[in-house]
Motif scaffolding. Sequence first.
Motif, PDB file in Angstrom:
ATOM      1  N   GLU C 600       0.878  -1.237   0.093  1.00 52.61           N
ATOM      2  CA  GLU C 600      -0.165   0.004   0.092  1.00 52.61           C
ATOM      3  C   GLU C 600       0.774   1.176   0.005  1.00 52.61           C
ATOM      4  OE1 GLU C 600      -2.894  -0.272   3.072  1.00 52.61           O
ATOM      5  OE2 GLU C 600      -4.176  -1.117   1.657  1.00 52.61           O
ATOM      6  N   ALA C 601       0.320   2.291  -0.492  1.00 52.69           N
ATOM      7  CA  ALA C 601       1.176   3.687  -0.598  1.00 52.69           C
ATOM      8  C   ALA C 601       1.563   3.887   0.935  1.00 52.69           C
ATOM      9  CB  ALA C 601       0.212   4.643  -0.981  1.00 52.69           C
ATOM     10  N   GLY C 602       2.912   4.495   0.740  1.00 54.95           N
ATOM     11  CA  GLY C 602       3.431   4.699   2.156  1.00 54.95           C
ATOM     12  C   GLY C 602       4.055   3.664   2.889  1.00 54.95           C
ATOM     13  N   MET C 603       3.999   2.531   2.464  1.00 55.04           N
ATOM     14  CA  MET C 603       4.322   1.410   3.387  1.00 55.04           C
ATOM     15  C   MET C 603       5.850   1.206   2.767  1.00 55.04           C
ATOM     16  SD  MET C 603       2.777  -2.151   3.996  1.00 55.04           S
ATOM     17  CE  MET C 603       1.443  -1.918   5.257  1.00 55.04           C
ATOM     18  N   THR C 604       6.923   1.238   3.466  1.00 51.74           N
ATOM     19  CA  THR C 604       8.091   1.053   2.816  1.00 51.74           C
ATOM     20  C   THR C 604       8.450  -0.603   2.819  1.00 51.74           C
ATOM     21  OG1 THR C 604       9.020   0.658   5.329  1.00 51.74           O
ATOM     22  CG2 THR C 604       9.521   2.907   4.220  1.00 51.74           C
ATOM     23  N   PRO C 605       9.363  -0.957   1.714  1.00 56.40           N
ATOM     24  CA  PRO C 605       9.515  -2.251   1.296  1.00 56.40           C
ATOM     25  C   PRO C 605      10.419  -2.933   2.629  1.00 56.40           C
ATOM     26  CG  PRO C 605      10.470  -0.856  -0.201  1.00 56.40           C
ATOM     27  CD  PRO C 605      10.047   0.041   1.097  1.00 56.40           C
ATOM     28  N   GLY C 606      10.199  -4.509   2.437  1.00 55.01           N
ATOM     29  CA  GLY C 606      10.896  -5.205   3.670  1.00 55.01           C
ATOM     30  C   GLY C 606      10.137  -5.357   4.862  1.00 55.01           C
ATOM     31  N   LEU C 607      10.721  -5.870   5.927  1.00 55.05           N
ATOM     32  CA  LEU C 607       9.970  -6.128   7.145  1.00 55.05           C
ATOM     33  C   LEU C 607      10.894  -6.014   8.267  1.00 55.05           C
ATOM     34  CD1 LEU C 607       8.061  -9.588   6.065  1.00 55.05           C
ATOM     35  CD2 LEU C 607       7.178  -7.155   6.938  1.00 55.05           C
ATOM     36  N   ALA C 608      11.080  -4.789   8.882  1.00 61.61           N
ATOM     37  CA  ALA C 608      12.067  -4.439   9.802  1.00 61.61           C
ATOM     38  C   ALA C 608      11.177  -3.652  10.702  1.00 61.61           C
ATOM     39  CB  ALA C 608      13.215  -3.972   9.390  1.00 61.61           C
ATOM     40  N   ALA C 609      11.592  -3.746  11.974  1.00 62.46           N
ATOM     41  CA  ALA C 609      11.229  -2.804  13.222  1.00 62.46           C
ATOM     42  C   ALA C 609      12.313  -2.694  14.052  1.00 62.46           C
ATOM     43  CB  ALA C 609       9.805  -3.402  13.672  1.00 62.46           C
ATOM     44  N   ARG C 610      12.112  -1.442  14.664  1.00 61.73           N
ATOM     45  CA  ARG C 610      13.436  -1.196  15.750  1.00 61.73           C
ATOM     46  C   ARG C 610      12.347  -0.941  16.888  1.00 61.73           C
ATOM     47  NH1 ARG C 610      18.602   2.217  16.350  1.00 61.73           N
ATOM     48  NH2 ARG C 610      19.431   0.436  15.601  1.00 61.73           N
ATOM     49  N   ALA C 611      12.555  -1.237  18.218  1.00 56.18           N
ATOM     50  CA  ALA C 611      11.911  -0.810  19.286  1.00 56.18           C
ATOM     51  C   ALA C 611      12.710  -0.651  20.360  1.00 56.18           C
ATOM     52  CB  ALA C 611      10.737  -1.646  19.804  1.00 56.18           C
ATOM     53  N   THR C 612      12.658   0.528  21.132  1.00 58.63           N
ATOM     54  CA  THR C 612      13.437   0.495  22.503  1.00 58.63           C
ATOM     55  C   THR C 612      12.671   0.377  23.695  1.00 58.63           C
ATOM     56  OG1 THR C 612      15.001   1.874  21.395  1.00 58.63           O
ATOM     57  CG2 THR C 612      14.920   2.185  23.913  1.00 58.63           C
ATOM     58  N   TYR C 613      13.177  -0.114  24.898  1.00 55.88           N
ATOM     59  CA  TYR C 613      12.241  -0.312  26.108  1.00 55.88           C
ATOM     60  C   TYR C 613      13.024   0.327  27.334  1.00 55.88           C
ATOM     61  CZ  TYR C 613       9.118  -2.449  29.374  1.00 55.88           C
ATOM     62  OH  TYR C 613       8.064  -2.509  30.524  1.00 55.88           O
ATOM     63  N   ASP C 614      12.529   0.891  27.951  1.00 59.64           N
ATOM     64  CA  ASP C 614      13.202   1.606  29.013  1.00 59.64           C
ATOM     65  C   ASP C 614      12.291   1.736  30.181  1.00 59.64           C
ATOM     66  OD1 ASP C 614      15.025   2.893  30.365  1.00 59.64           O
ATOM     67  OD2 ASP C 614      15.113   4.711  29.135  1.00 59.64           O
ATOM     68  N   PRO C 615      11.925   0.643  30.755  1.00 60.86           N
ATOM     69  CA  PRO C 615      11.010   0.777  32.023  1.00 60.86           C
ATOM     70  C   PRO C 615      11.444   1.253  33.177  1.00 60.86           C
ATOM     71  CG  PRO C 615      12.176  -1.620  31.768  1.00 60.86           C
ATOM     72  CD  PRO C 615      12.423  -0.764  30.859  1.00 60.86           C
ATOM     73  N   SER C 616      10.668   1.710  34.136  1.00 59.61           N
ATOM     74  CA  SER C 616      11.041   2.345  35.442  1.00 59.61           C
ATOM     75  C   SER C 616      11.627   1.134  36.455  1.00 59.61           C
ATOM     76  CB  SER C 616       9.999   3.003  36.140  1.00 59.61           C
ATOM     77  OG  SER C 616       8.880   2.168  36.269  1.00 59.61           O
ATOM     78  N   GLY C 617      11.243  -0.122  36.012  1.00 60.74           N
ATOM     79  CA  GLY C 617      11.730  -1.218  37.093  1.00 60.74           C
ATOM     80  C   GLY C 617      10.714  -1.837  37.859  1.00 60.74           C
ATOM     81  N   THR C 618      11.200  -2.933  38.514  1.00 64.81           N
ATOM     82  CA  THR C 618      10.100  -3.908  38.867  1.00 64.81           C
ATOM     83  C   THR C 618      10.704  -4.512  40.206  1.00 64.81           C
ATOM     84  OG1 THR C 618       8.360  -5.352  39.057  1.00 64.81           O
ATOM     85  CG2 THR C 618      10.102  -5.463  37.465  1.00 64.81           C
ATOM     86  N   PHE C 619      10.003  -4.878  41.234  1.00 65.14           N
ATOM     87  CA  PHE C 619      10.684  -5.756  42.202  1.00 65.14           C
ATOM     88  C   PHE C 619      10.232  -7.240  42.233  1.00 65.14           C
ATOM     89  CE2 PHE C 619      11.475  -1.455  43.840  1.00 65.14           C
ATOM     90  CZ  PHE C 619      12.684  -1.586  44.315  1.00 65.14           C
ATOM     91  N   SER C 620      11.120  -8.189  42.209  1.00 58.20           N
ATOM     92  CA  SER C 620      10.678  -9.490  42.442  1.00 58.20           C
ATOM     93  C   SER C 620      10.667  -9.602  43.960  1.00 58.20           C
ATOM     94  CB  SER C 620      11.886 -10.360  41.796  1.00 58.20           C
ATOM     95  OG  SER C 620      11.831 -10.472  40.241  1.00 58.20           O
ATOM     96  N   ASN C 621      10.184 -10.551  44.627  1.00 56.28           N
ATOM     97  CA  ASN C 621      10.428 -10.994  45.861  1.00 56.28           C
ATOM     98  C   ASN C 621      10.639 -12.567  45.997  1.00 56.28           C
ATOM     99  OD1 ASN C 621       7.331 -10.579  45.540  1.00 56.28           O
ATOM    100  ND2 ASN C 621       7.438 -12.113  46.976  1.00 56.28           N
ATOM    101  N   ALA C 622      11.062 -12.767  47.115  1.00 58.53           N
ATOM    102  CA  ALA C 622      11.134 -14.148  47.513  1.00 58.53           C
ATOM    103  C   ALA C 622      11.254 -14.503  49.007  1.00 58.53           C
ATOM    104  CB  ALA C 622      12.178 -14.987  46.560  1.00 58.53           C
ATOM    105  N   CYS C 623      10.998 -15.595  49.389  1.00 63.09           N
ATOM    106  CA  CYS C 623      11.488 -16.318  50.646  1.00 63.09           C
ATOM    107  C   CYS C 623      12.183 -17.352  50.526  1.00 63.09           C
ATOM    108  CB  CYS C 623      10.145 -16.338  51.700  1.00 63.09           C
ATOM    109  SG  CYS C 623      10.518 -16.735  53.428  1.00 63.09           S
ATOM    110  N   HIS C 624      13.309 -17.638  51.407  1.00 65.55           N
ATOM    111  CA  HIS C 624      14.062 -18.750  51.268  1.00 65.55           C
ATOM    112  C   HIS C 624      14.094 -19.234  52.735  1.00 65.55           C
ATOM    113  CE1 HIS C 624      17.104 -17.490  47.686  1.00 65.55           C
ATOM    114  NE2 HIS C 624      15.789 -17.542  47.498  1.00 65.55           N
ATOM    115  N   ALA C 625      14.207 -20.630  52.806  1.00 66.85           N
ATOM    116  CA  ALA C 625      14.342 -21.132  54.270  1.00 66.85           C
ATOM    117  C   ALA C 625      15.427 -22.197  54.094  1.00 66.85           C
ATOM    118  CB  ALA C 625      13.006 -21.611  54.514  1.00 66.85           C
ATOM    119  N   ALA C 626      16.398 -22.127  54.917  1.00 66.44           N
ATOM    120  CA  ALA C 626      17.234 -23.419  55.049  1.00 66.44           C
ATOM    121  C   ALA C 626      17.289 -23.944  56.308  1.00 66.44           C
ATOM    122  CB  ALA C 626      18.867 -22.757  55.005  1.00 66.44           C
TER     123      ALA C 626
END
Lengths: 158, 294, 772
Positions: C600-626
């Motif tokens: 379709e008009a306006g569509m560039t040839p080829g199949l490529a995409a670039r994306a950047t991700y830059d999240p603020s962060g997250t916390f995993s959590n866990a409990c360990h017992a020995a």
Amino acid sequence: MTEPIDLTLDVNGRSYQVRVEPRRTLADTLRDDCGLTGTHLGCEHGVCGACTVLADGLPVRSCLMFAVQCEGMELRTVEGLAEDGRLHPMQQAFWENHGLQCGFCTPGFLMLAVGYLEQHPDPDEEELRAVLSSNLCRCTGYQNILKAVRQAAADMRR
Amino acid sequence: MKPARFDYHQVRTAAEAVSVLAQSGGEAKVLAGGQSLVPAMNFRLARPEVLVDINRVAELDRLTDEGEILRVGSMVRHAAFERPVDDGPLGRLLSMAARHVGHLPIRIRGTFGGSLAHADPAAEWCVIARLLDAEMVAAGPGGDRRIPASEFFHTVFTTALEPDELLIEARLPKPSPSAKVGFKQFSRRAGDFALTMAAAVVEVRGGEIAEARIALGGVSDRPVRAPGAEEMLRGRPLPPSSSSSSSSYTAFADAAEHASGEVETIGDIHGSARYRRDLIRVLTRRALEQAAAQ
Amino acid sequence: MTPWVGRPILRFEDPPLLTGEGAFVADLTRGSSFLRFVRSPVPHGRIVSIEAPGGITVFTAADLAGVRPLRPLLHRADYRPVEQPILAGDTVRFVGEPIAMVAAPSPEEAEDHAEQVFVDIEPIDHVTSAADALLPDAPPVHRHVSDNVVVDARFDTGGVDEAFDAAEAVVEFDLRSRRQNAMPLEARGSVASYDRRTGRVTLAASVQSPHVVRTAIADLIGMPESDLRVVVPDVGGAFGQKFCLAVEDAAAVWAARRLRTAVSWVEDRRENLMSSFHSRDHHYRVRGAFGPDGRLLAVDADLLCNVGAYSCYPVTCGVEPLMALAELPGPYDFRNYRVRSRGVVTNTCPMAPYRGVSRPVITLAMERLMDKGAARFGLEPDEVRRRNLIRSFPYRSAAGLVYDEGSYLESLERTVEAVGLADFRERQDAAAARGRCIGVGFSVFSERTGYGTEAFAARSMDITPGYETVDLAMDPSGNVEARLGASPHGQGLETTLAQLIGDELGVDPATVRIVHGDTDRTPYGWGTFASRSLVIAGGAVKLASGLLREKLAGIAAAEMEAAPEDIVIREGRACVSGTDAGIDLSDLARIAYHASHRLEAGMTPGLAARATYDPSGTFSNACHAAVVEVDLETGGVEVKRFVVVEDAGVLINPMIVDGQLHGGVTQGIAQALYEEIVYDEGGNILTTSLLDFLPPTMTEIPEFEIHHLETVSEATITGAKGLGEGGAIGAPAAIINAVSDALRPYGVEVDEMPATPARLRSLLRKHERKYA
């Protein structure tokens, strides 16, 4: 003689002509002179076991032997485990049980376990843990290596 | 971590080895299993100019049972002792100790004689040799000589062997068939050199301890005996077999306590001299209890 | 069909690694010259002269005069920069510091030649411990830092003194974490190859962040970054040690340019233990105030981190003290917090991040505090934690960090249930009656993961990492390739990213190629560290996949005369929803590249995409017992059980997740009981072999019991949270608390790791003397 010596090494059933100084270890010779870089060096003082290969069927530290000592021995390395592109049961079991992460210790563990199980096809659990304690792994925490070797032991008995 | 250059000689007989050693003016080292020598060479802590490889000397890879004595050729590998080499207490003792020698690949290459000649104070075979009052047989340019264990180990990595001598065998006197043996050690990880080890042989006659021997490794610059503790045990009754560790029986604990005081200990990064006294106390008692429980 | 995400599919990375066909740096040295570094034998001294016989190739600082020293920066008033030359110039500052470099035709000869280089050094007074470095007459490690303090950060919420005044119970203790080495089984190394035609250098290096390495070395040498290509072959473990710049890698690039050839440096184990990065050499003074109900009211802490002789690039030596300051409160709800955290330079090997960074130590601090508090109130360890864990989210900690939703309390409850705490107490009493000494320890913690530029910027870093960019393309044959700046080395990212792409683009993950570890072929990125790659590179992969999917749907819609929103892409085909009409993705790819006139008009040839991700962060959590057993007579500790209840959100590949936990916990057990780098009074390092530095074997490691919770994070677009470090963060505290629990009847508190047999015996002897 300190001068390089011509040697014939039998590795994985193939004959390798190499010319090495007497001080060149078996590990370095396999890696640098035979081009078999699957055998790794993790400590070069016999503790980590990454360089374990089979010499006449038995697991040895290739960093603690000199190549000049090995003429006439049947040597086996990780490159000789798979046959016709089919993974050895031990390799398959390590894959299926996530027995490796970075993969650096893996060839040594494979050779240790294969060498041991070929001599002792039905080891008890305590014995197996003791033998597998010969080598160090920094990634896996060992549990999946133990699972893999148990599975391979069963597969190899079949 | 690559070794310095050396001249390499592969020999086929002990005599040939002795002759190369003699020609090398003290600069040669014997390469047996190489499990201690080669690491030292890789670190360049050992840098022999000449290496005499005795791995193909068939006459040294031999066990000979002479009834009272077991002769162990220098090139007999550690792994050979994992299953008892004789039916008596000696076979049991060697088997107990062999399982503590490094790891499987180390036991496959490393040798009995190499371990004695290397003289690491924490090496199992050195302790066993001292325990049994073994004799070491050295071949030199002037012929063979026998060296008792009490004179063989001089200090860390140093023995009575001359630079031109080859250790060809160890002669291990067998305990009597009814003797009881124990071997305990403590190491940080599986397969590590022990921080301390205790080996015991208890000869029993008429329910009493006729003779006890206790040898300790990893505590000082050479394997040592605990003569005072041995003496304390002579003539003491054995504990009732069902309660070898019961608190009512204190002879082993008393002897172990004595051993921890009578032996000089040294410290390293894994434990102080004081800590090794703690280990002597517990391991000596446990080795005696293990023996008595047989 | 079942989504790929969530399935424990086998790793695509494994077959070459299993057959010996992996290619690690040391496998690539054929034909190169071999470098060997002459290293300082003394902890501190002035270099008087360097002499070498003729006939050997040797370089010193004089040869590298045009190369800038490393000078890592934080833009903070409480940070003082120090400089590290690539080869020591006039001063050496730790045993193992590179002074000269030789090049020889074989590794053996390189060592021969290095031995022949004679360095005359006039010793200067040295200092190896942080406490000694703070003494008024301590020798300065760097002349311009007279008090040896390079980081001096403070934080105070106010209200601390009042809380202590009002406290029902005050707990105060000293905590020591001894120095460690991350000790990847493959030590560091690189091969630098000079291309005479282009003048470029290709550096194959065992590193975690190829682009950062390229920037660093180009800046130091003063060459255009585009003249340097960094490729990362298979990496035999890294754990943080290969994240910061190795000066040896910079030296290798310089040597390749000087010699116009290929040179290699393969670090040996002795060098690795002596002069690769160390970590976690901390000494804390911790005070906690508890209210009458066992609630923690305030924490007052003085944290000392021995950072070694220099500051690591790019994160700087602020990384340990500043993380400790910001994250000490952990998952506990208290409002009054005062802390001083210092980084102190000493004549020891420089510090750098190691899996978990400061968190294994701060978690130990908080978890010891909880157990000590519990003892004061006669509470069980679970009860004191139940009363103090954070419960409502988002939660802003006393230090100002915002925690997204987690399952702190639930992880504790599940762990307590798995351990069977009440039954355990009965078994413990029964064991004690038989003279055996067992104990249980718990550890609840948060693991900050997947944080982007904003979070790093808060540290005022000169070089601020964070985002990841992914270039995704479908080639004309219909195969998908993703190129990324993250640089995995054992984490299985080639598999997990392919799983994400598989779901997004309806392709079989086995056909997806993941390209990483090559600055010529991948967009600028930050590499793999800080439990970030799956979250951030995974997020970028998902975004890029979405863009590509849209384009595929657009082409398909045009081809099939349907609306783009009616196109469903799955199992290799684009179909019109509710009809039989469909078209293979490989046919769409042909159209995109080879019949672009149909687009379709306006569509560039080829199949490529670039994306950047830059999240603020997250916390995993866990409990360990020995659960541990202590041999009172030898001081030996056996780990009998180890339970993990982990919440890392959506699990992309549960098999890989469990593997990360196994490995992390094992390193935590190692820190708690086995591993320690030791310097003697003379500043010499005593632990330069694996007979002295003691990574555990299979015998020392129990089988693990792992349970999962799933709090889906809205902070990440995949719902996944990072977890690469969690095992190592939580395990030391669980082990040390268990040992302390076992030894409670003997009046022994363990506040030092590793808790070696000799240390435990020494603590027990004091008790024995008291009761003798």
